[in-house]
Design a protein around this motif. Structure first.
Motif, PDB file in Angstrom:
ATOM      1  N   LYS A 153     -13.900 -68.822   3.565  1.00 45.97           N
ATOM      2  CA  LYS A 153     -13.488 -68.849   4.971  1.00 45.97           C
ATOM      3  C   LYS A 153     -14.257 -67.815   5.793  1.00 45.97           C
ATOM      4  O   LYS A 153     -14.616 -68.066   6.947  1.00 45.97           O
ATOM      5  N   ASP A 202     -16.518 -61.938  19.298  1.00 42.30           N
ATOM      6  CA  ASP A 202     -15.796 -63.061  18.710  1.00 42.30           C
ATOM      7  C   ASP A 202     -14.915 -62.466  17.610  1.00 42.30           C
ATOM      8  O   ASP A 202     -15.399 -62.132  16.534  1.00 42.30           O
ATOM      9  N   TYR A 203     -13.616 -62.287  17.922  1.00 44.64           N
ATOM     10  CA  TYR A 203     -12.719 -61.632  16.968  1.00 44.64           C
ATOM     11  C   TYR A 203     -11.851 -62.660  16.259  1.00 44.64           C
ATOM     12  O   TYR A 203     -11.169 -63.452  16.901  1.00 44.64           O
ATOM     13  N   ARG A 204     -11.910 -62.657  14.949  1.00 41.86           N
ATOM     14  CA  ARG A 204     -11.139 -63.614  14.153  1.00 41.86           C
ATOM     15  C   ARG A 204     -10.317 -62.862  13.098  1.00 41.86           C
ATOM     16  O   ARG A 204     -10.831 -61.982  12.417  1.00 41.86           O
ATOM     17  N   HIS A 211     -20.134 -68.736  13.892  1.00 45.12           N
ATOM     18  CA  HIS A 211     -20.530 -67.801  14.959  1.00 45.12           C
ATOM     19  C   HIS A 211     -22.049 -67.746  15.114  1.00 45.12           C
ATOM     20  O   HIS A 211     -22.571 -67.837  16.233  1.00 45.12           O
ATOM     21  N   ALA A 245     -16.751 -68.754   8.853  1.00 42.28           N
ATOM     22  CA  ALA A 245     -16.627 -68.147  10.186  1.00 42.28           C
ATOM     23  C   ALA A 245     -17.950 -67.531  10.620  1.00 42.28           C
ATOM     24  O   ALA A 245     -18.365 -67.670  11.779  1.00 42.28           O
ATOM     25  N   LEU A 269     -19.714 -60.984  15.829  1.00 37.35           N
ATOM     26  CA  LEU A 269     -18.463 -61.415  15.203  1.00 37.35           C
ATOM     27  C   LEU A 269     -17.825 -60.231  14.476  1.00 37.35           C
ATOM     28  O   LEU A 269     -18.491 -59.533  13.703  1.00 37.35           O
ATOM     29  N   MET A 311     -14.465 -59.774  12.014  1.00 38.57           N
ATOM     30  CA  MET A 311     -13.423 -60.522  11.304  1.00 38.57           C
ATOM     31  C   MET A 311     -12.634 -59.574  10.421  1.00 38.57           C
ATOM     32  O   MET A 311     -13.200 -58.676   9.782  1.00 38.57           O
ATOM     33  N   LEU A 350      -8.025 -63.263   9.706  1.00 36.69           N
ATOM     34  CA  LEU A 350      -7.788 -64.170   8.585  1.00 36.69           C
ATOM     35  C   LEU A 350      -6.368 -63.956   8.067  1.00 36.69           C
ATOM     36  O   LEU A 350      -6.050 -62.906   7.504  1.00 36.69           O
TER      37      LEU A 350
END
Length: 222
Positions: free
Chosen positions: A199, A181-183, A207, A203, A150, A152, A185
């Motif tokens: 948050k 897994d790119y998130r 993940h 996340a 991940l 983020m 915010l």
């Protein structure tokens, strides 16, 4: 939350360690932001990630890099800090010789150190990188990246522009067998508010649990 002191390459290192009651529990190492910019193992994001790994049944360790808190030595430009992280991993592996999986999580400078550690320790099973300083350090060493994870980032990060991280993610996602897994915010900068920190931890948990479930399904299929 026992306080621990363990041997590092440049003296003893101070940490906080939680030992899971589950047999063969996965383990997680959590790395803090830049030592010269106030980064410590008590950073809000580091503490939140550490607590969340603990809640997920992991044995977890957070610690102070050399020269921070009661850790001996002095800042070494990143090179020595990578060695510190390797020593922390040695410590947690010695206490958990039968760990089912090994994760590293880092925030800002800690994300850079964590990803450097990935390249040195092929046994790593996953990573969580928060606010990776892609515009400050060359991440070209991730060739190939040894495992998925991940990443983020705050959409409005004023220190590390989000496009620099997206470029890194796109590059990693072209590698065979790697899925990042790119998130992003929304409304977040480089430093997170308490609400944003929750948050981030949510996340990370989402993940990690997804990856653990996949690993369990793969084992059941075998």
């Amino acid at each position: 939350m026992p306080e621990v002191m363990f041997a590092g390459p440049d003296g003893r290192l101070e940490g906080r360690y939680h030992h899971s009651k589950q047999p063969n529990a996965p383990v997680a190492l959590v790395l803090h932001p830049h030592p010269l910019h106030g980064g410590t193992m008590n950073n809000r994001v580091v503490h939140a990630l550490y607590s969340r790994f603990q809640d997920m049944g992991f044995s977890a360790l957070r610690f102070n890099f050399r020269g921070v808190g009661r850790s001996q030595g002095r800042y070494d430009g990143g090179i020595g800090e990578i060695s510190d992280a390797a020593a922390a991993l040695d410590f947690i592996q010695a206490v958990n010789p039968n760990a089912s999986m090994l994760w590293v999580a880092g925030y800002s400078f800690g994300a850079y150190v964590g990803m450097q550690l990935l390249m040195r320790r092929p046994e790593m099973g996953g990573f969580v990188s928060i606010s990776a300083p892609a515009s400050h350090y060359d991440f070209g060493f991730l060739a190939p990246c040894p495992c998925s994870g991940l990443i983020m980032h705050g959409q409005d990060d004023e220190l590390v522009p989000e496009p620099s991280v997206r470029k890194l993610v796109d590059k990693l996602n072209t590698q065979r067998g790697i899925a990042i897994d790119y998130r992003v915010l929304e409304g977040a900068g480089h430093v997170f508010t308490p609400e944003q920190t929750v948050k981030v931890a949510d996340a990370a948990e989402d993940h990690v649990q997804t990856m653990l479930n996949r690993a369990r399904m793969a084992m059941a299929a075998d």
